[in-house]
Design a protein around this motif. Structure first.
Motif, PDB file in Angstrom:
ATOM      1  N   GLY A  26      10.333   3.788  -1.094  1.00 56.40           N
ATOM      2  CA  GLY A  26      10.369   2.620  -0.235  1.00 56.40           C
ATOM      3  C   GLY A  26      11.280   2.806   0.955  1.00 56.40           C
ATOM      4  N   SER A  27      12.453   3.411   0.718  1.00 55.13           N
ATOM      5  CA  SER A  27      13.424   3.537   1.811  1.00 55.13           C
ATOM      6  C   SER A  27      14.263   4.809   1.723  1.00 55.13           C
ATOM      7  N   GLY A  28      13.734   5.849   1.090  1.00 56.07           N
ATOM      8  CA  GLY A  28      14.450   7.122   1.046  1.00 56.07           C
ATOM      9  C   GLY A  28      15.535   7.191  -0.002  1.00 56.07           C
ATOM     10  N   VAL A  29      15.491   6.330  -1.016  1.00 55.78           N
ATOM     11  CA  VAL A  29      16.516   6.318  -2.068  1.00 55.78           C
ATOM     12  C   VAL A  29      15.961   6.910  -3.360  1.00 55.78           C
ATOM     13  N   THR A  30      14.981   6.239  -3.983  1.00 53.53           N
ATOM     14  CA  THR A  30      14.457   6.771  -5.244  1.00 53.53           C
ATOM     15  C   THR A  30      13.731   8.100  -5.037  1.00 53.53           C
TER      16      THR A  30
ATOM     17  N   TRP B 265       8.247   4.371   3.029  1.00 51.19           N
ATOM     18  CA  TRP B 265       7.259   3.320   3.247  1.00 51.19           C
ATOM     19  C   TRP B 265       7.790   2.192   4.128  1.00 51.19           C
ATOM     20  N   SER B 266       9.080   1.869   4.038  1.00 53.84           N
ATOM     21  CA  SER B 266       9.623   0.765   4.830  1.00 53.84           C
ATOM     22  C   SER B 266       9.500   1.057   6.322  1.00 53.84           C
TER      23      SER B 266
ATOM     24  N   GLY C  22       0.815  -1.205   0.000  1.00 53.31           N
ATOM     25  CA  GLY C  22       0.000   0.000   0.000  1.00 53.31           C
ATOM     26  C   GLY C  22       0.847   1.252   0.000  1.00 53.31           C
ATOM     27  N   HIS C  23       0.239   2.355   0.450  1.00 57.72           N
ATOM     28  CA  HIS C  23       0.970   3.625   0.485  1.00 57.72           C
ATOM     29  C   HIS C  23       0.466   4.487   1.633  1.00 57.72           C
TER      30      HIS C  23
END
Length: 289
Positions: free
Chosen positions: A247-251, A274-275, A199-200
């Motif tokens: 997802g984890s602050g990268v993209t 999101w992670s 989800g988001h």
């Protein structure tokens, strides 16, 4: 030469190197499903003189607390990243160019971290190794020699690279424009290969980071991105703050870089993304588009 723009083209980089300008080159290639893939690709061929920057070891902090504390790729402390930057040979006044072969998300993470550290003289190679080779550049299989030892970078707090925590984001619900850089099927909650729930974050809009790129794998022109992002954000001068997550602050850093390239200033990063959010079952979750 100072790198005043967040992107540098292959011809510009070749000219910079030909002029004898000291430049720190960072190969940031990575694969979230195979943590050794980037190092294998680096060994198979990289820009001459580039050092390898590993997402887990160099561009992230301590993961021992698990995703609930900072997500899958928590930010390093400034002190730890200052030491890493010094090990790479980064010092004030020396340009840094980061790249990857995945469209720029991992290079964008290095760009953001160095800006967050206080080093403004950094850019991402637009188009990565493919653009470098298309311009006549060659790749090397020789590991870069150890850069001249430098002390930890003299880090300063960068007010222009703000972050927001999960608690603050909950408090600001409805008062910020929140963008999720993950692939649409992950955003909608149809699949979740990496994190605790599918989800988001409620209220987030999907802006897949690859939508910042053209068919040639390079960033779209600044005016194109300016129009696309302005349509998403709303009218100029509105009260909306802009927060980027993934997802984890990268993209998410790819979206931050795209907005900077478009001349729309610096937005805010939610590092845990999101992670971290999905690791707490008490936080609300949305699904669908």
């Amino acid at each position: 030469m100072n790198l005043t723009r967040p992107l540098i083209s292959a011809p510009e980089l070749r000219a910079l190197l030909a002029a004898g300008q000291p430049v720190v080159l960072l190969d940031c290639g990575f694969d979230l499903t195979d943590a050794a893939a980037g190092e294998r690709a680096y060994a198979a061929g990289h820009l001459p003189g580039a050092v390898y920057a590993h997402l887990d070891r160099d561009l992230s902090g301590d993961k021992s607390a698990g995703p609930a504390q900072g997500g899958r790729h928590p930010l390093p402390t400034r002190e730890a990243f200052a030491a890493t930057a010094g090990r790479w040979g980064v010092r004030p006044g020396v340009p840094v160019v980061a790249y990857d072969a995945q469209g720029g998300p991992y290079a964008a993470r290095a760009w953001w971290l160095l800006r967050w550290l206080g080093h403004a003289d950094v850019a991402v190679l637009d188009g990565g190794p493919a653009a470098w080779q298309a311009d006549g550049g060659t790749l090397s299989t020789e590991a870069a020699s150890s850069p001249e030892a430098q002390p930890p970078y003299p880090a300063t707090a960068q007010a222009g690279m703000p972050t927001i925590s999960a608690a603050e984001l909950l408090q600001q619900a409805g008062r910020v424009r929140l963008f999720d850089a993950r692939a649409p099927e992950r955003y909608r909650g149809e699949v979740e290969p990496l994190d605790a729930q599918a989800g988001h974050i409620p209220g987030a809009r999907n802006r897949f980071f690859k939508d910042n790129l053209g068919a040639d794998g390079r960033f779209k022109p600044a005016e194109t991105l300016r129009a696309e992002w302005a349509a998403l954000i709303g009218r100029p001068g509105s009260e909306w703050g802009v927060v980027q997550q993934c997802g984890s602050g990268v993209t998410a850093c790819h979206n931050l870089l795209a907005m900077a390239h478009a001349g729309l200033g610096e937005s805010t990063l939610y590092p845990g993304s999101w992670s971290e959010w999905s690791a707490d079952p008490a936080r609300p979750v949305a699904r669908g588009s």
